[in-house]
Motif scaffolding. Structure first.
Motif, PDB file in Angstrom:
ATOM      1  N   UNK A 163       0.919  -1.585  -0.171  1.00 53.65           N
ATOM      2  CA  UNK A 163       0.322  -0.200   0.182  1.00 53.65           C
ATOM      3  C   UNK A 163       1.185   1.258   0.374  1.00 53.65           C
ATOM      4  N   UNK A 164       0.791   2.138  -0.817  1.00 54.26           N
ATOM      5  CA  UNK A 164       1.485   3.019  -1.428  1.00 54.26           C
ATOM      6  C   UNK A 164       0.909   4.484  -0.789  1.00 54.26           C
ATOM      7  N   UNK A 165       0.709   4.640   0.303  1.00 57.20           N
ATOM      8  CA  UNK A 165       0.225   5.097   0.884  1.00 57.20           C
ATOM      9  C   UNK A 165      -0.025   7.286   0.247  1.00 57.20           C
ATOM     10  N   UNK A 166       1.029   7.717  -0.083  1.00 55.05           N
ATOM     11  CA  UNK A 166       1.116   8.326  -0.606  1.00 55.05           C
ATOM     12  C   UNK A 166       0.546   9.089  -2.315  1.00 55.05           C
ATOM     13  N   UNK A 167       0.772   7.672  -3.502  1.00 54.68           N
ATOM     14  CA  UNK A 167       0.447   7.607  -4.646  1.00 54.68           C
ATOM     15  C   UNK A 167      -0.925   7.227  -4.640  1.00 54.68           C
ATOM     16  N   UNK A 168      -1.341   6.942  -3.373  1.00 51.08           N
ATOM     17  CA  UNK A 168      -2.545   6.227  -2.964  1.00 51.08           C
ATOM     18  C   UNK A 168      -3.385   5.355  -4.404  1.00 51.08           C
ATOM     19  N   UNK A 169      -2.104   3.890  -4.086  1.00 54.66           N
ATOM     20  CA  UNK A 169      -1.820   2.926  -4.829  1.00 54.66           C
ATOM     21  C   UNK A 169      -1.741   1.947  -4.013  1.00 54.66           C
ATOM     22  N   UNK A 170      -2.219   0.622  -4.733  1.00 54.70           N
ATOM     23  CA  UNK A 170      -2.743  -0.443  -3.790  1.00 54.70           C
ATOM     24  C   UNK A 170      -1.881  -1.522  -4.877  1.00 54.70           C
ATOM     25  N   UNK A 171      -1.278  -2.786  -4.555  1.00 53.79           N
ATOM     26  CA  UNK A 171      -0.978  -3.749  -4.894  1.00 53.79           C
ATOM     27  C   UNK A 171      -0.968  -4.582  -4.694  1.00 53.79           C
ATOM     28  N   UNK A 172      -1.445  -5.515  -5.272  1.00 56.13           N
ATOM     29  CA  UNK A 172      -2.047  -6.977  -4.667  1.00 56.13           C
ATOM     30  C   UNK A 172      -1.750  -8.545  -5.602  1.00 56.13           C
ATOM     31  N   UNK A 173      -1.648  -8.591  -5.248  1.00 54.12           N
ATOM     32  CA  UNK A 173      -1.878 -10.784  -6.084  1.00 54.12           C
ATOM     33  C   UNK A 173      -3.888 -10.768  -5.669  1.00 54.12           C
ATOM     34  N   UNK A 174      -3.869 -11.591  -7.021  1.00 55.37           N
ATOM     35  CA  UNK A 174      -5.072 -12.011  -8.241  1.00 55.37           C
ATOM     36  C   UNK A 174      -5.729 -12.432  -6.073  1.00 55.37           C
ATOM     37  N   UNK A 175      -4.615 -13.620  -5.750  1.00 59.29           N
ATOM     38  CA  UNK A 175      -5.171 -14.463  -4.546  1.00 59.29           C
ATOM     39  C   UNK A 175      -5.330 -13.184  -3.540  1.00 59.29           C
ATOM     40  N   UNK A 176      -4.676 -13.151  -2.791  1.00 59.29           N
ATOM     41  CA  UNK A 176      -4.615 -11.588  -2.200  1.00 59.29           C
ATOM     42  C   UNK A 176      -5.879 -10.771  -2.336  1.00 59.29           C
ATOM     43  N   UNK A 177      -5.910 -10.237  -3.364  1.00 60.01           N
ATOM     44  CA  UNK A 177      -7.373  -9.500  -3.534  1.00 60.01           C
ATOM     45  C   UNK A 177      -8.603 -10.522  -3.292  1.00 60.01           C
ATOM     46  N   UNK A 178      -8.611 -11.465  -3.138  1.00 60.87           N
ATOM     47  CA  UNK A 178     -10.051 -12.467  -3.794  1.00 60.87           C
ATOM     48  C   UNK A 178     -10.118 -12.599  -2.214  1.00 60.87           C
ATOM     49  N   UNK A 179      -8.968 -12.989  -1.572  1.00 65.26           N
ATOM     50  CA  UNK A 179      -9.051 -13.465  -0.082  1.00 65.26           C
ATOM     51  C   UNK A 179      -9.564 -12.424   1.121  1.00 65.26           C
ATOM     52  N   UNK A 180      -9.094 -11.054   0.618  1.00 61.29           N
ATOM     53  CA  UNK A 180      -8.587 -10.343   1.668  1.00 61.29           C
ATOM     54  C   UNK A 180     -10.073 -10.137   2.547  1.00 61.29           C
ATOM     55  N   UNK A 181     -10.320 -10.062   3.243  1.00 61.86           N
ATOM     56  CA  UNK A 181     -11.775  -9.937   4.476  1.00 61.86           C
ATOM     57  C   UNK A 181     -11.619  -9.230   5.430  1.00 61.86           C
ATOM     58  N   UNK A 182     -11.626  -8.110   5.947  1.00 60.15           N
ATOM     59  CA  UNK A 182     -11.749  -7.353   7.297  1.00 60.15           C
ATOM     60  C   UNK A 182     -12.216  -7.620   8.957  1.00 60.15           C
TER      61      UNK A 182
END
Length: 764
Positions: free
Chosen positions: A3-22
């Motif tokens: 997570x690049x908070x300055x650029x407001x950019x999130x780089x994530x793998x497809x698996x991480x994206x799919x399994x992300x649960x807060x």
């Protein structure tokens, strides 16, 4: 995830994206064999696709960007199977599952939404390709127990689900951005009204050391205030934007509570969100559902807010009560809170244990390279890290595991193999090293256990927590036994118990420390210069060391070596009368802290004291004291001017700061050398093979003297404190032992007879 908070950019793998649960289930990890079972079935399905002769390609790389809520989400992954026919693209994803097939489509949608999300990512990326036409997405579910399959198309809601998940991820990133912004505005507080000049200097030296090395060692005496100095240093790194989290490791529960209290003198709950991560076993509540869908419903019904819980202090007692009322496992609540915590205080094993470290590494957005690591009592780290890599199993535990598997109707090969393992352990005699035949049998059974999960997958969600641990250990034995000759000892300390102990974890420890943005080790007893760095797998020449000065300690101790007695096991009984009389004599002037190497030794001297003086106020440290019990024991004992008989290396010898300035005299009844056993002898031989000049000192004397220095260091914690110390054994006069005493104890005189002892007590 990055997570690049300055650029407001999130780089994530497809698996991480799919399994992300807060929320509930955040940071859930898979079973040890899931990846291997999946790999094997991917290979099987690949061969089947190749046999179709339809121009399938495999592991097709794909990337897409989604702009949502002001954030750019960059997702990268590889599709399992990909086929193009003109403008038409066909994508397949293969997923092994732990449930029997076929199932109702709505069940699979509800149980495995992340699999559909991952396929949705690939199909979305395919639609963005120039000239793309029809996109067909398929999920092929495989039950690896019997090879049955069920194919499902991507649902019509896929694009909406994808956008919703992207918004969820962006909202989490926005929380992280707000967290970073809040950290940048953290106040720089001084935790003391009138800080000592040497403390301020140490803080300045720590800040300067960040320019020299990402890994640093702070050496400061007990009572110096190094916890507050280290925390202030860590917070400065957060404040400067050089890290986004702080992870503080300390081994004792009492120590974790003290660290949190110290932190609150530097930052209030509204300014900084902190969490003490206690073991999962302390979270467990019997009778709660483990069904993921029911837990999510209960979570929503109770409106559980992890951030609000953190702001209120996040005490485990409150989390357990909330979980019991809401019907949500407390561990799920804690894991969700970890995603929002800026400071986490926990045990060493959450970083150095291959199994337990997943509790942090699976937290959404967790990144070691964005974390400051502080290791308290770092002199314990080499031994603790080795323990984290070691494994053991006992016949009764294995038999209970086999019974549980049978009761839970696990696949038959699991039940028979684990019963065979339990029977093997039951036959093991006590041995410093396994016989060749037993070793071969252990390796053969371990290999069978390592194949169970792949050939006969087991749904660990249906097992009790203890059985889940058994499943994990079954996977580890084969891996560890392959390396048993390279820095490991395979032995049986007692009948029916099999230990595979790591002799040195230096390499693994150094690698873990190097993974963090910054690492600060702290100790009052580093041993010979460069020794701790080497034991932690670090280069002593590149490790930046900060030595904190405490001039008020240099003349605070009056130390003598009692050459009248020999406390070695074979001779200590003959000196028991003199030991008891010495303690009684010193107690005439106030409370005495007597540190013993073992409970058995302490109990024998207490008996002798009571024989000589039946009404003497003597108190033996009880076993298994918690924080409150420890405090109560010390206060009651000191009120009676008691002879406190304590254990070197125990909570009162190393982890409690209640004796400083309140003890007139202290007696160390012999150095606390480790027990001579196969493990210590293996370590001694390892030092010999490494060319050490005094392997015995490295394996036995150095650990024992470190406990002595730790115990004595807690007697003088502030200017004005003094302590009279008697090192009650002639071995302390030996140069091997004497050289390992902290320099602040000076050059102790040696008392050779009773007259010397009487003169010393009258003079000091």
């Amino acid at each position: 995830m990055r997570i690049d908070v300055k650029a407001r950019r999130i780089e994530v793998s497809a698996q991480e994206f799919a399994t992300f649960r807060p929320g509930p289930g955040a940071g859930a990890g898979g079973s040890p064999w899931r990846a291997e079972a999946g790999r094997q079935w991917h290979e099987t399905m690949r061969k089947q696709a190749e046999a179709e002769g339809a121009d399938w390609t495999f592991e097709q790389p794909i990337t897409c960007e989604i702009v949502v809520l002001g954030w750019t989400v960059v997702i990268a992954g590889r599709t399992d199977q990909w086929r193009e026919a003109g403008a038409k693209i066909h994508i397949r994803e293969i997923k092994t599952v732990s449930v029997s097939l076929p199932r109702r489509p709505e069940f699979l949608h509800g149980r495995y939404p992340h699999h559909f999300l991952q396929l949705g990512v690939y199909c979305h990326a395919a639609r963005l390709r120039p000239g793309a036409g029809e996109i067909i997405g398929e999920l092929v579910f495989v039950d690896p127990t019997d090879g049955s399959k069920q194919t499902m198309a991507l649902p019509d809601t896929a694009e909406a689900d994808l956008l919703q998940q992207a918004e969820t991820l962006a909202a989490h990133a926005e929380n992280r951005r707000a967290s970073h912004a809040r950290l940048l505005n953290l106040p720089d507080r001084i935790p003391f009204k009138e800080p000592r000049p040497e403390w301020l200097q140490a803080c300045a030296d720590l800040d300067q050391a960040t320019m020299e090395s990402p890994i640093r060692l702070m050496v400061a005496p007990t009572g110096f205030g190094k916890t507050s100095a280290a925390l202030r240093h860590g917070l400065s790194l957060l404040r400067s934007g050089r890290a986004g989290r702080l992870l503080y490791l300390t081994g004792k529960g009492t120590g974790q509570i003290q660290v949190l209290a110290e932190l609150r003198r530097l930052a209030k709950p509204g300014e900084l969100r902190a969490l003490v991560l206690r073991p999962r076993s302390e979270h467990e509540i019997d009778g709660l559902s483990d069904d993921p869908e029911e837990i999510r419903r209960n979570w929503a019904r109770a409106a559980i807010d992890p951030q609000a819980l953190l702001a209120d202090g996040a005490e485990l007692r409150r989390i357990r009560e909330l979980g019991r009322i809401a019907g949500v496992p407390p561990w799920d609540i804690t894991k969700a809170m970890l995603g929002h915590a800026e400071v986490v205080i926990c045990d060493y094993n959450y970083v150095f244990s291959p199994r337990n470290r997943s509790a942090l590494e699976t937290v959404p957005g967790w990144n070691d390279s964005d974390t400051v690591l502080i290791v308290d009592e770092a002199h314990n780290l080499p031994e603790r890290a080795a323990e984290c890599l070691s494994i053991r199993d006992e016949a009764q535990t294995a038999a209970d595991f086999a019974f549980t598997l049978s009761a839970c109707k696990a696949p038959a090969p699991w039940c028979t193999t684990m019963q065979a393992w339990a029977d093997f352990l039951h036959r093991l005699p006590k041995a410093d090293a396994l016989s060749p035949d037993d070793r071969v049998e252990a390796m053969a059974l371990a290999e069978k256990m390592s194949l169970l999960g792949t050939a006969f997958p087991i749904d660990t969600d249906t097992l009790p927590e203890e059985a889940r641990s058994g499943v994990w250990n079954a996977a580890l034995w084969s891996q560890r036994l392959e390396a048993a000759d390279l820095g490991w000892l395979l032995w049986s300390p007692k009948p029916g118990l099999l230990n595979l102990d790591c002799l040195s974890a230096a390499k693994a420890t150094g690698e873990r420390l190097g993974a963090f943005a910054h690492a600060l080790l702290m100790t009052a007893t580093p041993g010979p210069r460069g020794a701790l760095a080497t034991e932690c797998g670090l280069d002593p020449d590149t490790l930046t060391r900060v030595d904190a000065l405490a001039p008020w300690r240099q003349e605070a101790y009056t130390v003598a070596i009692d050459g009248r007695v020999d406390t070695r096991l074979k001779t200590r009984d003959s000196h028991a009368n003199r030991t008891a009389n010495s303690l009684l004599k010193l107690s005439e002037e106030g409370a005495v802290a007597a540190f013993f190497p073992s409970y058995r030794y302490a109990e024998s001297i207490v008996t002798e004291i009571q024989r000589l003086k039946p009404h003497a106020p003597v108190a033996l440290q009880p076993r298994g004291l918690g924080p409150e019990g420890t405090a109560r024991f010390v206060e009651e004992a000191l009120d009676r001017n008691t002879i406190l008989c304590l254990i070197l290396g125990g909570s009162l010898g190393e982890g409690v700061d209640m004796l400083g300035g309140r003890i007139r005299s202290a007696v160390v009844v012999g150095p606390a050398l480790p027990e001579v056993n196969a493990l210590q002898e293996a370590r001694r031989k390892m030092h010999v093979q490494d060319g050490a000049e005094d392997a015995f000192a490295l394996a036995y004397v150095r650990p024992g003297m470190r406990k002595v220095n730790q115990a004595l260091g807690r007697l003088v914690r502030a200017p004005g404190h003094t302590a009279r110390v008697l090192l009650h054994c002639r071995r302390f006069a030996d140069e091997t032992y004497k050289a390992l005493l902290s320099t602040e104890y000076g050059d102790p005189e040696v008392l050779t007879d009773d007259e010397d002892f009487q003169r010393w007590t009258a003079r000091s």
